[in-house]
Design an enzyme around this catalytic site. Structure first.
Site, short mmCIF file in Angstrom:
data_model
loop_
_atom_site.label_atom_id
_atom_site.label_comp_id
_atom_site.label_asym_id
_atom_site.label_seq_id
_atom_site.Cartn_x
_atom_site.Cartn_y
_atom_site.Cartn_z
N ASP A 130 0.85 -1.20 0.00
CA ASP A 130 0.00 0.00 0.00
C ASP A 130 0.88 1.25 0.00
OD1 ASP A 130 -2.48 -1.27 0.11
OD2 ASP A 130 -2.62 -1.17 2.29
N MET A 131 0.31 2.35 -0.47
CA MET A 131 1.07 3.61 -0.40
C MET A 131 0.51 4.48 0.71
SD MET A 131 3.69 5.13 -1.49
CE MET A 131 4.21 4.52 -3.08
N GLN A 161 -0.46 7.12 -6.35
CA GLN A 161 -1.60 7.99 -6.01
C GLN A 161 -1.66 9.16 -6.99
OE1 GLN A 161 0.48 8.59 -2.42
NE2 GLN A 161 -1.00 7.56 -1.11
N ARG A 182 -1.17 -0.64 -8.62
CA ARG A 182 -2.56 -0.26 -8.29
C ARG A 182 -2.58 1.26 -8.34
NH1 ARG A 182 -3.82 -0.85 -2.29
NH2 ARG A 182 -4.32 -3.03 -2.70
N GLY A 186 -5.49 8.62 -3.69
CA GLY A 186 -4.70 9.01 -2.51
C GLY A 186 -5.63 9.44 -1.40
N ALA A 187 -5.40 8.88 -0.21
CA ALA A 187 -6.34 9.07 0.90
C ALA A 187 -5.82 10.00 1.98
CB ALA A 187 -6.66 7.70 1.52
C1 FAD Z 1 -8.81 -1.09 -3.54
C2 FAD Z 1 -8.35 0.23 -3.03
C3 FAD Z 1 -7.09 0.35 -2.48
C4 FAD Z 1 -6.64 1.58 -2.02
N1 FAD Z 1 -5.34 1.70 -1.58
C5 FAD Z 1 -4.88 2.92 -1.23
C6 FAD Z 1 -3.51 3.11 -0.89
O1 FAD Z 1 -2.69 2.20 -0.88
N2 FAD Z 1 -3.12 4.36 -0.55
C7 FAD Z 1 -3.98 5.43 -0.55
O2 FAD Z 1 -3.57 6.55 -0.25
N3 FAD Z 1 -5.28 5.26 -0.84
C8 FAD Z 1 -5.75 4.05 -1.19
N4 FAD Z 1 -7.07 3.91 -1.53
C9 FAD Z 1 -8.03 5.00 -1.26
C10 FAD Z 1 -8.13 5.96 -2.43
O3 FAD Z 1 -6.92 6.68 -2.55
C11 FAD Z 1 -9.29 6.96 -2.25
O4 FAD Z 1 -9.11 7.67 -1.07
C12 FAD Z 1 -10.66 6.31 -2.24
O5 FAD Z 1 -10.72 5.18 -3.05
C13 FAD Z 1 -11.74 7.30 -2.74
O6 FAD Z 1 -11.43 7.71 -4.04
P1 FAD Z 1 -12.29 7.32 -5.34
O7 FAD Z 1 -11.32 6.99 -6.40
O8 FAD Z 1 -13.28 6.28 -5.05
O9 FAD Z 1 -12.92 8.67 -5.82
P2 FAD Z 1 -13.79 9.81 -5.12
O10 FAD Z 1 -13.80 10.91 -6.11
O11 FAD Z 1 -13.34 10.08 -3.73
O12 FAD Z 1 -15.22 9.14 -5.03
C14 FAD Z 1 -15.97 8.82 -6.19
C15 FAD Z 1 -17.30 8.25 -5.75
O13 FAD Z 1 -17.09 7.01 -5.07
C16 FAD Z 1 -17.96 6.83 -3.98
N5 FAD Z 1 -17.17 6.75 -2.73
C17 FAD Z 1 -15.84 7.02 -2.59
N6 FAD Z 1 -15.45 6.80 -1.31
C18 FAD Z 1 -16.55 6.42 -0.65
C19 FAD Z 1 -16.81 6.05 0.70
N7 FAD Z 1 -15.83 6.07 1.62
N8 FAD Z 1 -18.06 5.71 1.04
C20 FAD Z 1 -19.05 5.67 0.13
N9 FAD Z 1 -18.88 6.01 -1.17
C21 FAD Z 1 -17.65 6.38 -1.55
C22 FAD Z 1 -18.88 8.03 -3.99
O14 FAD Z 1 -20.01 7.68 -4.75
C23 FAD Z 1 -18.06 9.09 -4.70
O15 FAD Z 1 -18.84 10.05 -5.31
C24 FAD Z 1 -7.51 2.69 -2.05
C25 FAD Z 1 -8.78 2.58 -2.61
C26 FAD Z 1 -9.21 1.38 -3.10
C27 FAD Z 1 -10.55 1.30 -3.74
#
Ligand code: FAD
Length: 310
Positions: A130-131, A161, A182, A186-187
């Site tokens: 993971d990042m 990310q 992957r 970015g979270a």
């Molecule tokens: C499999 C996976 C692995 C990941 N690994 C990492 C990692 O290693 N490092 C890292 O920094 N981040 C990681 N993330 C988190 C990622 O960076 C985002 O913070 C997160 O996925 C939300 O971004 P989004 O692309 O869904 O888009 P967004 O623009 O945030 O969301 C798009 C749409 O998705 C839905 N949605 C998004 N999040 C939620 C939620 N929490 N609850 C309900 N609906 C939601 C909503 O409908 C929203 O409108 C990972 C995410 C996934 C799916």
């Protein structure tokens, strides 16, 4: 503003203790977290597999400051890999380097991850690194390029990310290496010096990086719930004649289950990220920060519970 506050709250140890003792918060967290022990994660992976969805299982915990804790996390992953194989699950694992001790001592982190990778290779499984926050990006990618990928090949992959300004270059490097990536948005809360402050730029960069990975990457994982980006990926795949086996979509456990099942029904590969463990508070806060509507859901649930308790 709200997102920044939630991300700040995710890092406050006193609040962590308070929330962990609060059963109501756990009831909400359990929508996103498969359980406090590996049993819950194994059960969740089994259920997902039954719906044709694969899993990547993650032991929650990061920023470990005690070497014994890092070794204990490594032990949990070793058991988990045995259990995944024994249960015949379509699942691999995701690991954070600071949970393996990166913030304490790089050698300790390498020793711990190497043990996990050795076991994963013996089981013909796969480990995704993971990042984390941008403070660890360079060290994570350096260890991946110089140590883990040369030793374990594509039994190990990384995460990039799209919020980071450097990522398009990292995508090209990983494509040149033939490494498995992957891609996520970015979270973490990042300074504008390293990350795009405007979400539109994060999304646009995701689209750019995704297209490069789809065209030239090695089995990329598109980790997003963003339907516009997902449509763009499927459109590109159709247009370029890319078989659905060349890539996968990845989503979080408990998030957009409808979309996960729809993509699967359309013939795409889907993997769910299944977290488990007692350190669920920072993970929960990041999920709230992504979708503030979840807070209303949480508060509504708490109000209902307290009215019922009267
Ligand atoms: C499999 C996976 C692995 C990941 N690994 C990492 C990692 O290693 N490092 C890292 O920094 N981040 C990681 N993330 C988190 C990622 O960076 C985002 O913070 C997160 O996925 C939300 O971004 P989004 O692309 O869904 O888009 P967004 O623009 O945030 O969301 C798009 C749409 O998705 C839905 N949605 C998004 N999040 C939620 C939620 N929490 N609850 C309900 N609906 C939601 C909503 O409908 C929203 O409108 C990972 C995410 C996934 C799916």
């Amino acid at each position: 503003m709200l997102r920044a506050s939630l991300l700040w709250l995710s890092e406050q140890p006193r609040i962590v203790q308070f929330v962990r003792r609060n059963g109501l918060a756990w009831r909400f967290a359990s929508r996103f977290v498969a359980g406090e022990t590996a049993d819950g994660a194994v059960a969740a992976a089994r259920e997902l597999n039954a719906a044709g969805i694969t899993a990547t299982v993650d032991l929650l915990g990061e920023a470990v400051a005690d070497p014994a804790e890092a070794r204990a996390a490594r032990g949990t992953y070793l058991d988990l890999l045995d259990r995944i194989t024994a249960a015949g699950l379509e699942a691999n694992v995701s690991v954070k380097l600071t949970q393996m001790g990166l913030a304490i001592d790089e050698a300790l982190c390498v020793e711990n991850l190497r043990a996990i990778l050795t076991k994963a290779r013996a089981h013909r499984s796969f480990v995704r690194i993971d990042m984390e926050q941008s403070a660890y990006t360079e060290a994570t990618l350096r260890l991946f390029r110089q140590t883990f990928h040369p030793e374990f090949g594509n039994a190990v992959g990384v995460v990039l990310q799209s919020c980071l300004r450097r990522t398009a270059r990292d995508v090209d490097d990983m494509i040149a290496l033939g490494a498995r990536v992957r891609l996520c948005k970015g979270a973490y809360k990042e300074p504008p010096s390293v990350a795009f402050p405007d979400k539109r730029d994060v999304d646009a960069n995701y689209a750019t990086c995704m297209e490069r990975l789809l065209e030239r990457g090695n089995y990329p994982g598109m980790a997003t719930h963003d339907e516009r980006l997902i449509e763009r990926a499927t459109g590109l795949a159709r247009g370029r004649g890319l078989a659905p086996e060349r890539f996968e979509f990845q989503m979080l456990y408990g998030v957009r289950r409808d979309l996960q099942r729809r993509l699967r029904a359309d013939g795409y590969r889907v993997r769910a990220y299944v977290p488990f463990g007692t350190h669920w508070y920072p993970y929960l806060m990041r999920r709230l920060a992504e979708r503030p509507a979840n807070i209303a859901f949480l508060v509504g649930g708490m109000l209902k519970e307290s009215l019922r308790a009267r």
